[in-house]
Scaffold this active site. Sequence first.
Site, PDB file in Angstrom:
ATOM      1  N   TRP A   9       0.781  -1.194   0.102  1.00 38.99           N
ATOM      2  CA  TRP A   9       0.129  -0.290   0.070  1.00 38.99           C
ATOM      3  C   TRP A   9       1.125   1.647   0.271  1.00 38.99           C
ATOM      4  CZ3 TRP A   9      -4.567  -0.677   3.570  1.00 38.99           C
ATOM      5  CH2 TRP A   9      -5.374  -1.755   3.078  1.00 38.99           C
ATOM      6  N   HIS A 100      12.548  -2.048  -1.564  1.00 41.54           N
ATOM      7  CA  HIS A 100      12.240  -1.532  -2.122  1.00 41.54           C
ATOM      8  C   HIS A 100      12.751  -0.285  -2.837  1.00 41.54           C
ATOM      9  CE1 HIS A 100       8.998   0.461  -4.400  1.00 41.54           C
ATOM     10  NE2 HIS A 100       8.099  -0.737  -4.164  1.00 41.54           N
ATOM     11  N   GLU A 102      11.765   1.966  -4.122  1.00 46.65           N
ATOM     12  CA  GLU A 102      11.227   3.457  -3.402  1.00 46.65           C
ATOM     13  C   GLU A 102      12.550   3.588  -1.963  1.00 46.65           C
ATOM     14  OE1 GLU A 102       7.337   3.312  -3.417  1.00 46.65           O
ATOM     15  OE2 GLU A 102       7.299   3.241  -5.738  1.00 46.65           O
ATOM     16  N   GLU A 171      11.029  -5.954 -10.373  1.00 46.40           N
ATOM     17  CA  GLU A 171      10.559  -4.983  -9.774  1.00 46.40           C
ATOM     18  C   GLU A 171      10.674  -3.751 -10.999  1.00 46.40           C
ATOM     19  OE1 GLU A 171       7.189  -4.311  -6.900  1.00 46.40           O
ATOM     20  OE2 GLU A 171       8.623  -3.456  -6.137  1.00 46.40           O
TER      21      GLU A 171
END
Length: 256
Positions: A9, A100, A102, A171
Amino acid sequence: MKYLIAANWKMHKTVAETLEYLEIFLPSVKDLFAVDIMIAPPFTALASASIKLDAAKKEGEYNVFLGAQNMFYAEKGAYTGEISPLMLNELNVDYVIVGHSERRQIFGEKDNLINNKVFSAIEHGIRPILCVGETLEEREQGITLKVVENQIRKGLAGLGADIQFVDIAYEPVWAIGTGKNATPEQAEEVHRFIRSLINELSKGNDDKTRILYGGSVKPENARDLIKQPNINGFLVGSASLDPKKFYQIITEVLEV
Ligand code: PGA
């Protein structure tokens, strides 16, 4: 191998919004055991989500797991703003997303920090999902596999057979939040490479390790991606914020 469909999320949803989501989402996946489902709300909503999930599991059968989006490796100490594995253990958190893009790009996380987090998560019984992926520039330079190999070798350094306690998410950075997913062929090429790499690193102990694809996964592209032999699930961002869309992605996977 049971596939994993995971929701990241990111920095979305308050406690109230989290509970509202689960109220809609949980009944739709009751008694659904063919895939593992994971939801990673932000830290502030983890406790409420955990209580809600426990209550649901007392009333019925749910194969839904709780994830954290990040974690520090130490158990406690002077680490302002960080969350420890013990804190996640207390909330019955099953998974943690580690590395991740980010976190790497915006917060400067490096491979050795990520490696420490992977070790610590496993030591505390939390299953890490290690995220890897190339930028657009790296893809255009033709060094995608090299970048991914480097991130995996460093992120999983020293684990050996314990790689079975890790899942990987491929990713591509250029596909995250852009609406532009990797084609099934582009993804499969990297997934195949990752499978052979972790097979080598784990000395064959990688049959429980799922390689998830992440980057603009939505109901419309889920089916073609999941058909690829080395794609073992998804890590879904934007489309997971809507309980109906996330459920649709799960049904696309189940139908293949
Ligand atoms: P996206 O995000 O589905 O919004 O592209 C995926 C992720 O960053 O995990």
